[in-house]
Design an enzyme around this catalytic site. Sequence first.
Site, short mmCIF file in Angstrom:
data_model
loop_
_atom_site.label_atom_id
_atom_site.label_comp_id
_atom_site.label_asym_id
_atom_site.label_seq_id
_atom_site.Cartn_x
_atom_site.Cartn_y
_atom_site.Cartn_z
N GLU A 1 16.59 -19.28 -6.55
CA GLU A 1 16.26 -17.93 -6.94
C GLU A 1 15.74 -17.90 -8.39
OE1 GLU A 1 15.48 -15.39 -5.63
OE2 GLU A 1 15.76 -13.78 -7.06
N LYS B 1 5.75 -4.97 -3.33
CA LYS B 1 7.19 -4.85 -3.13
C LYS B 1 7.61 -5.04 -1.68
CE LYS B 1 11.23 -4.10 -4.85
NZ LYS B 1 11.76 -5.24 -5.62
N LYS C 1 12.07 -16.46 -9.41
CA LYS C 1 11.93 -15.37 -10.39
C LYS C 1 10.94 -15.78 -11.47
CE LYS C 1 13.10 -12.80 -8.94
NZ LYS C 1 13.52 -12.17 -7.74
N ASN D 1 -1.71 2.44 5.58
CA ASN D 1 -0.86 1.32 5.18
C ASN D 1 -0.52 0.56 6.45
OD1 ASN D 1 1.10 -0.38 4.11
ND2 ASN D 1 2.71 1.16 4.30
N GLY D 2 -0.73 -0.76 6.45
CA GLY D 2 -0.42 -1.56 7.64
C GLY D 2 -1.58 -2.48 7.94
N GLU E 1 7.23 -16.06 -10.11
CA GLU E 1 6.55 -14.83 -9.67
C GLU E 1 6.22 -13.90 -10.81
OE1 GLU E 1 8.49 -12.35 -6.74
OE2 GLU E 1 10.43 -12.59 -7.67
N HIS F 1 15.08 -38.70 -6.04
CA HIS F 1 14.28 -39.09 -4.88
C HIS F 1 12.83 -38.65 -5.02
CE1 HIS F 1 17.79 -40.61 -2.86
NE2 HIS F 1 18.43 -39.48 -3.13
N CYS G 1 0.85 -1.20 0.00
CA CYS G 1 0.00 0.00 0.00
C CYS G 1 0.88 1.25 0.00
CB CYS G 1 -0.94 0.10 1.19
SG CYS G 1 -2.10 -1.26 1.29
N TRP H 1 -2.74 -2.82 -1.68
CA TRP H 1 -2.47 -4.25 -1.80
C TRP H 1 -3.35 -4.90 -0.74
CZ3 TRP H 1 -0.48 -8.23 1.32
CH2 TRP H 1 -0.08 -9.39 0.63
N ARG I 1 4.10 -0.66 -4.56
CA ARG I 1 3.75 -1.12 -3.21
C ARG I 1 2.40 -1.85 -3.17
NH1 ARG I 1 6.87 1.30 0.65
NH2 ARG I 1 5.35 0.81 2.25
#
Length: 610
Positions: free
Chosen positions: A483, A605, A487, A100-101, A490, A506, A2, A74, A27
């Site tokens: 990583e 983010k 990437k 925001n929060g 996402e 396995h 947010c 968000w 954000r």
Amino acid sequence: MCGIVGYTGTRPVQNILVEGLSRLEYRGYDSAGVAIEQDGALQVIHRKGKVGSLAHTLGHFDFSGTCGIGHTRWATHGRPSEANAHPHVSCDGRIAVVHNGIIENFAELREELEAAGHAFSSETDTEVIPHLIEEACREGADLFQAVREAAERLIGAYAIAAVSAEEPGVLVAARKDSPLVVGLADDGSYVASDIIAVLDATREVVVLSDGDVAKLSPDAREFYNARGERFQPEVAHVDWDVDVAEKGGYPDFMLKEIHEQPRVIRDTLAGRLVNGALAIDELDLSVEELNLIDRVYVIACGTSYHAGLIAKNLVEGWARIPCECEVASEFRYRNPIITPTTLVVAVSQSGETADTLAAIRDARVKGARVFGITNVVGSPVARESDGVIYTKANKEIAVASTKSFLGQVVSLTLLALLLAQVKGKLKMNQVRLLFRELADTADQVERILLECGPAVDAAAQACKDAASALFVGRGMGAAIACEGALKLKEISYLHAEAYPAGEMKHGPIALIDEGFPVIAVATKSPVYDKVVSNLQEAKARGAMVVAVATEGDEEIGRHADHVVFIPKVRDAFSAVTASVPLQLFARAIALERGCDVDQPRNLAKSVTVE
Ligand code: M6R
């Protein structure tokens, strides 16, 4: 998670809000809205979707009001919808709030407020705030006092900006555990979740601390701390360039940021070798204290966690100190063995990640020294750690981390070298040699960026329609593979898993059939031959193998359908180089699949919720 923006001054606020929100869109981007004071009332406009949709709607208006607040969301409480978009307003629509929060006690507060006759129109936790403010105003408080009283009732994290039609030109901002800055300009005051939103207007900012409340109007600014005492804030001058918020000729921020990596490596290393020895003064630990460290935990989330996996290899390999890398959300809920000689290294690009922060607090209570590695100066991770290394990546806008990851890997490599130096496990000339080789990776990454495009694109073409992909590697390569897989999933929504190549047999090998993509980190390393054997196993079952390999490797072509060659580096530094083609590979596939590489769905983010 947010973005908030606000302004009070002499300029019409509408475009200020839209431009600020566009810069903060990284954000969160599921809905956006503004509240603008206009002719004695608040004009509140919400739109589901990105800021562009809000901007389009606002284009039909042209408000002349000079005080207002905006928000890009968000979703946490309540799905993305117009009703849940901020700003939220009081019953009479004369008080508006952006937040925001997370308000943890919102359910109790809502029940209490509804019992007192307040009508709610959203599913959000935020909506309790304008109603709490309204309640206080009914008792005679002004907006500033009412925000303070409301804030006292809130449990959780918040950055708030509030306006009231009863007090034209007054904007009140408050924060706890969520970032908020006040920009100071000749034409008025700006409020934002991130400096980047105000850089066009001013370079003088006040970073609010927990509990601070700012009362702003066109011609005055007052700052109060958590105890209600007025104080003179420290004004920080921001000297980085507004260009970071522009694409600079690149088609997207992700590509721009991938190309900034050589600079990030150089900046992160600058000034670290002093009189032939490594120096990380910010660590704030004496050589004696460093020498006593007998256990290291790296705690982080997502991409930062993967940087930690690289660090584990280096700390144990060079400094010979046991090192665990753990996902912060797990670390905080178990009972790790922590003593005063434990060093906890918290890695977070944003410096705001709720799980990492909670883990830091927990580790400090248990007596550990905590060292932060972050990209954001003055962020909660920086402030709550005993020492900090800044990764010098500069603002990263694309939601998928690229340059911050490299900055983290380089910083963690420095830390591992320092521990080895202090413990006497590496001689000074070895440390210097390794440092120089690490510095050389900046040139090597530059070459990768210049040369590997065609090979990456060909591999991406071959894999773009797959339903799933397996990333494999061994040793450092296993961490790099993690990583690479993150990437890809996402930003392209192509399902990908990472496995140590030796683990394939396995279980995951059952996935492999004709054409199944197996992406291998197969650079020259002590376990190269083992990786090649694993690739043969995959190939024998029909896999389409894409290998990231070392220049001059003439054998790898026999085991892979596509090879991306990168310059030879010491295995310890392979994460710095081998990660880059995997970033480009993920981006190329995402673009082929029509995805927005900068703003992937469902992500934001900074993740300031648990
Ligand atoms: O800001 P942080 O480094 O603490 O963020 C941690 C993760 O949320 C972050 O790395 C996330 O996984 C990114 N989307 C990765 O690209």
